[in-house]
Structure formats: C-alpha cells, structure tokens
Write a protein that holds these residues in place. Sequence first.
Motif, PDB file in Angstrom:
ATOM      1  N   ASP A  38      33.739  25.547  29.980  1.00 51.33           N
ATOM      2  CA  ASP A  38      34.123  24.764  31.163  1.00 51.33           C
ATOM      3  C   ASP A  38      35.142  23.691  30.837  1.00 51.33           C
ATOM      4  N   SER A  39      35.046  23.128  29.641  1.00 52.72           N
ATOM      5  CA  SER A  39      35.928  22.012  29.280  1.00 52.72           C
ATOM      6  C   SER A  39      37.292  22.474  28.763  1.00 52.72           C
ATOM      7  N   SER A  40      37.454  23.771  28.525  1.00 52.35           N
ATOM      8  CA  SER A  40      38.721  24.247  27.971  1.00 52.35           C
ATOM      9  C   SER A  40      39.791  24.322  29.060  1.00 52.35           C
ATOM     10  N   ASP A  41      41.043  24.348  28.606  1.00 52.54           N
ATOM     11  CA  ASP A  41      42.163  24.449  29.534  1.00 52.54           C
ATOM     12  C   ASP A  41      42.489  25.892  29.891  1.00 52.54           C
ATOM     13  N   GLU A  42      41.736  26.829  29.348  1.00 49.95           N
ATOM     14  CA  GLU A  42      41.980  28.230  29.650  1.00 49.95           C
ATOM     15  C   GLU A  42      41.599  28.522  31.095  1.00 49.95           C
ATOM     16  N   ALA A  43      42.439  29.298  31.759  1.00 50.33           N
ATOM     17  CA  ALA A  43      42.189  29.627  33.157  1.00 50.33           C
ATOM     18  C   ALA A  43      41.374  30.909  33.274  1.00 50.33           C
ATOM     19  N   CYS A  44      40.666  31.011  34.346  1.00 50.24           N
ATOM     20  CA  CYS A  44      39.971  32.240  34.686  1.00 50.24           C
ATOM     21  C   CYS A  44      41.029  33.271  35.076  1.00 50.24           C
ATOM     22  N   ILE A  45      40.863  34.502  34.618  1.00 54.64           N
ATOM     23  CA  ILE A  45      41.879  35.531  34.848  1.00 54.64           C
ATOM     24  C   ILE A  45      41.312  36.623  35.741  1.00 54.64           C
ATOM     25  N   GLY A  46      42.053  36.984  36.752  1.00 55.00           N
ATOM     26  CA  GLY A  46      41.670  38.100  37.626  1.00 55.00           C
ATOM     27  C   GLY A  46      41.297  37.650  39.019  1.00 55.00           C
ATOM     28  N   ILE A  47      41.242  38.629  39.904  1.00 57.29           N
ATOM     29  CA  ILE A  47      40.946  38.359  41.306  1.00 57.29           C
ATOM     30  C   ILE A  47      39.486  37.954  41.506  1.00 57.29           C
ATOM     31  N   GLN A  48      38.607  38.377  40.601  1.00 57.46           N
ATOM     32  CA  GLN A  48      37.188  38.055  40.739  1.00 57.46           C
ATOM     33  C   GLN A  48      36.920  36.556  40.640  1.00 57.46           C
ATOM     34  N   CYS A  49      37.855  35.767  40.114  1.00 54.97           N
ATOM     35  CA  CYS A  49      37.666  34.318  40.019  1.00 54.97           C
ATOM     36  C   CYS A  49      37.654  33.662  41.388  1.00 54.97           C
ATOM     37  N   PHE A  50      38.244  34.335  42.371  1.00 54.65           N
ATOM     38  CA  PHE A  50      38.398  33.741  43.692  1.00 54.65           C
ATOM     39  C   PHE A  50      37.582  34.474  44.739  1.00 54.65           C
ATOM     40  N   GLN A  51      36.633  35.296  44.314  1.00 49.68           N
ATOM     41  CA  GLN A  51      35.764  35.999  45.237  1.00 49.68           C
ATOM     42  C   GLN A  51      34.354  35.451  45.126  1.00 49.68           C
ATOM     43  N   THR A  52      33.631  35.520  46.232  1.00 53.48           N
ATOM     44  CA  THR A  52      32.290  34.950  46.244  1.00 53.48           C
ATOM     45  C   THR A  52      31.229  35.990  45.933  1.00 53.48           C
ATOM     46  N   GLY A  53      31.543  37.252  46.009  1.00 52.80           N
ATOM     47  CA  GLY A  53      30.519  38.280  45.845  1.00 52.80           C
ATOM     48  C   GLY A  53      30.606  39.006  44.545  1.00 52.80           C
ATOM     49  N   THR A  60      32.610  25.757  42.035  1.00 50.67           N
ATOM     50  CA  THR A  60      31.442  26.234  41.311  1.00 50.67           C
ATOM     51  C   THR A  60      31.530  27.731  41.063  1.00 50.67           C
ATOM     52  N   PHE A  61      31.951  28.509  42.075  1.00 49.47           N
ATOM     53  CA  PHE A  61      32.135  29.955  41.882  1.00 49.47           C
ATOM     54  C   PHE A  61      33.167  30.243  40.794  1.00 49.47           C
ATOM     55  N   TYR A  62      34.248  29.480  40.803  1.00 53.78           N
ATOM     56  CA  TYR A  62      35.308  29.660  39.808  1.00 53.78           C
ATOM     57  C   TYR A  62      34.766  29.383  38.409  1.00 53.78           C
ATOM     58  N   ASP A  63      34.006  28.297  38.258  1.00 59.46           N
ATOM     59  CA  ASP A  63      33.446  27.954  36.954  1.00 59.46           C
ATOM     60  C   ASP A  63      32.431  28.985  36.471  1.00 59.46           C
ATOM     61  N   ILE A  64      31.662  29.547  37.389  1.00 57.91           N
ATOM     62  CA  ILE A  64      30.688  30.579  37.002  1.00 57.91           C
ATOM     63  C   ILE A  64      31.412  31.808  36.478  1.00 57.91           C
ATOM     64  N   GLU A  65      32.463  32.230  37.168  1.00 54.17           N
ATOM     65  CA  GLU A  65      33.218  33.397  36.704  1.00 54.17           C
ATOM     66  C   GLU A  65      33.937  33.098  35.393  1.00 54.17           C
ATOM     67  N   LYS A  66      34.379  31.869  35.226  1.00 51.25           N
ATOM     68  CA  LYS A  66      35.038  31.478  33.976  1.00 51.25           C
ATOM     69  C   LYS A  66      34.053  31.581  32.808  1.00 51.25           C
ATOM     70  N   ARG A  67      32.809  31.184  33.047  1.00 49.81           N
ATOM     71  CA  ARG A  67      31.794  31.313  32.010  1.00 49.81           C
ATOM     72  C   ARG A  67      31.480  32.776  31.712  1.00 49.81           C
ATOM     73  N   HIS A  68      31.500  33.628  32.751  1.00 49.67           N
ATOM     74  CA  HIS A  68      31.263  35.054  32.531  1.00 49.67           C
ATOM     75  C   HIS A  68      32.352  35.674  31.668  1.00 49.67           C
ATOM     76  N   GLN A  69      33.555  35.125  31.733  1.00 44.63           N
ATOM     77  CA  GLN A  69      34.657  35.616  30.911  1.00 44.63           C
ATOM     78  C   GLN A  69      34.622  35.023  29.506  1.00 44.63           C
ATOM     79  N   GLY A  70      33.640  34.183  29.216  1.00 41.08           N
ATOM     80  CA  GLY A  70      33.479  33.642  27.870  1.00 41.08           C
ATOM     81  C   GLY A  70      34.327  32.419  27.578  1.00 41.08           C
ATOM     82  N   LYS A  71      34.762  31.724  28.598  1.00 40.09           N
ATOM     83  CA  LYS A  71      35.577  30.522  28.403  1.00 40.09           C
ATOM     84  C   LYS A  71      34.738  29.290  28.709  1.00 40.09           C
TER      85      LYS A  71
END
Length: 122
Positions: free
Chosen positions: A107-122, A94-105
């Motif tokens: 949820d259904s796309s194959d584009e990956a979340c980019i950056g270290i913030q995708c794996f941080q909770t804060g 869920t955290f990963y998907d939220i950050e992915k949405r913040h990057q403008g991607k």
Amino acid sequence: ASAFKSKRQKWQILLCISAMLMTAACCFLGWMSQLGSLYATCLVVGIAFGMLWALVVPLLLDLYGMCELAAIYSAVNFAPMLGSLCIATYIFGTFYDIEKRHQGKADSSDEACIGIQCFQTG
C-alpha cells in the motif's frame, strides 16, 4: 395568486419527477457500458442535471421560505461535492487498494495497480 401557486407547484413536481426519471435512465445507460450509449448518457445527464438545478431554488423557496434560503442553498450546493469526495476517496479508493494488494504491491509503495480490474467493483 393561490391558483397560480398551485399551478406552479404542479409543474415543479412534474419537472422534478421527469428529471429523476432521466437520471434513472442515465444509470441504466451507464450500466450498459457501450461506447455508443456513452454519448446518449452524457446528453441525458446534462439535461437532467440542468433541470434539477433550475428547480432547486423554487423548491427550496416553497419549502423553507425566504429567510433561510441562502443557507439552505449553500448546503444543497455543498452536498454533491461531499458525497463525491466520500465515494471517490473511501469506497473506490478501498477497492483500488484491495486490488493492488492482490497484485502483490504494498500500500505504501509508489507502484500503481495495473489493469482494468483495479477500477471495477466486482
């Protein structure tokens, strides 16, 4: 036989407490998130994990007796996998998907979340 069982239970309790304290130390070392502490954390995690699993069977035997030992031991072995699945899939996914949405991607796309913030909770 009673004195032996009492002495064995004291050692089991002492070892269980020390394994839990080692696990708490691992959480602290992991929280520091420095490369040098990572090696020490891995070592302490391995020792604490080995101590806990070595104590599981005698503790379950004392708590539940011989009749239900196999079923309860199976449930104890299943619990870490179930907890890991829930945490990895539902919480951090869920955290990963939220950050992915913040990057403008999407949820259904194959584009990956980019950056270290995708794996941080804060």
